[in-house]
Scaffold this active site. Sequence first.
Site, mmCIF file in Angstrom:
data_model
loop_
_atom_site.group_PDB
_atom_site.id
_atom_site.type_symbol
_atom_site.label_atom_id
_atom_site.label_comp_id
_atom_site.label_asym_id
_atom_site.label_seq_id
_atom_site.Cartn_x
_atom_site.Cartn_y
_atom_site.Cartn_z
ATOM 1 N N GLN A 2 0.834 -1.204 0.000
ATOM 2 C CA GLN A 2 0.000 0.000 0.000
ATOM 3 C C GLN A 2 0.871 1.257 0.000
ATOM 4 O OE1 GLN A 2 -3.141 0.716 -0.373
ATOM 5 N NE2 GLN A 2 -3.001 2.885 0.164
ATOM 6 N N GLU A 3 1.992 1.198 0.710
ATOM 7 C CA GLU A 3 2.856 2.365 0.821
ATOM 8 C C GLU A 3 3.666 2.622 -0.450
ATOM 9 O OE1 GLU A 3 3.075 4.610 3.026
ATOM 10 O OE2 GLU A 3 2.127 3.828 4.834
ATOM 11 N N SER A 4 4.258 1.569 -1.018
ATOM 12 C CA SER A 4 5.253 1.793 -2.076
ATOM 13 C C SER A 4 5.107 0.896 -3.294
ATOM 14 C CB SER A 4 6.652 1.584 -1.492
ATOM 15 O OG SER A 4 6.836 0.200 -1.157
#
Length: 454
Positions: A307-309
């Site tokens: 989700q972050e990267s």
Amino acid sequence: MVVKWCGAALLVTFLLGLQGCTPQPTPNQLQIVKERQVLRVGTLMNPTSFYYDHEVEQGFEYELAQRFARRMGVEVRMVPRFDVADLFALLQRGEVDIVAAGLDETANRRELFRFGPPYDEISHKLIFKQGSRQRPRDWAQVDDGEIVVVQGSSHEEFLRALEDEFPDLKWRSTSDHDAVELMRMVDREEIDYTIADSNQLEVQRRAHPGLSVAFTTQRELQVAWALKSTSDDSLYAAVIEYFGEVRDSGRLAYLKEKHFGHVKQFNYVTTSLFIDAVEQQLPKYIDLFKQHSGELDWRLLAAISYQESLWNPRAVSPTGVRGMMMLTLPTAKAMGVKSRLNAEQSIRGGARYFERMLQRIPARIPEPDRTWFALAAYNIGFGHLEDARVLTERQGGNPDRWLDVKQRLPLLRQKQFYRQTKFGFARGDEPVTYVGNIRRFYDTLKWLDEQGRL
């Protein structure tokens, strides 16, 4: 004196004899369950009703039934089957007390069984594999393949009723596969079409994004528990009272959010890209997630990172956060990360930071809400999360329940609300989306892992 005493003794003996001959009242269904100390619940073994997770009983219907049993002061015994017809046969023979399997009421079923209050509403969808054929818009256009449904299901009953209107419609029912298997067979193009309940479809699309809806075959179908049709109202009345309680208390809404809240929003592209990344990118980093997960589930840590990267170790955002776990510079320093673009350092630092968020969540908050709160704090900051919890309490909600707090988080964008908070304005809608996405990615990773595909 002796004669009188003997006469009295004989009279007592006679009356006791009469009492012994008087038939005792037959216990009602509720009394039988309480005397047995076990509520027997027939259910379907599937991801939406009942399943085992590491040998622990889980599922929406399981939690509903378990709470009902506790309310009566008895244990719950789930009696799982793979066939709807088997469940109704068990109920008819009195081998289970209720059937709780996410079943919709139909005219035929109502003639044979008694249904409790509806606790959910679903629709039925005609399903095909995206890209395998032209999408049909109605029954007249379903002329290029065969529909396969579960034998004894409401889908079979519905298709049988269509035969007069659409005599050329090709369909069959089977007892060899359950509804989940049929959807997966559609995805593998082993069958052309099937009909699926909306809840089950939403869950399956997390791992099978190619499942596409042709059209809705039935709308607004009520789901309820089934009981044996009898003049004895005792257990039926207890079921009615129970659902009134869980609806009024918010417990029913909480369980729906827990099991289905994160699967309502489906995006074909996002899900397909995630599964591609699992095959292409995850193998490069899976050992790092496992090594640095600590007390966390490595699959949750991997879901956060995606989700972050998107599992890109060199990811950079306009706000300056970087790396696999998109850490800010102050957070990286606090976690001992020297290079945010180093995949291993970023994963280790992100894991420790998320653990810190978990530790800051009040101990009274149970799982899984505890994890959802920690994820929101990881995204928006602990201070803003606390602002939303305070706002929730002011508005009469439960600050310890994610379902309530996620409804208030978006209010942190509005001046009339954030001016009352300690930390002010925040893009409160973002952590709601953030948590929902991670829950979907996490569920997909768990399913793929259980299938031996990781």
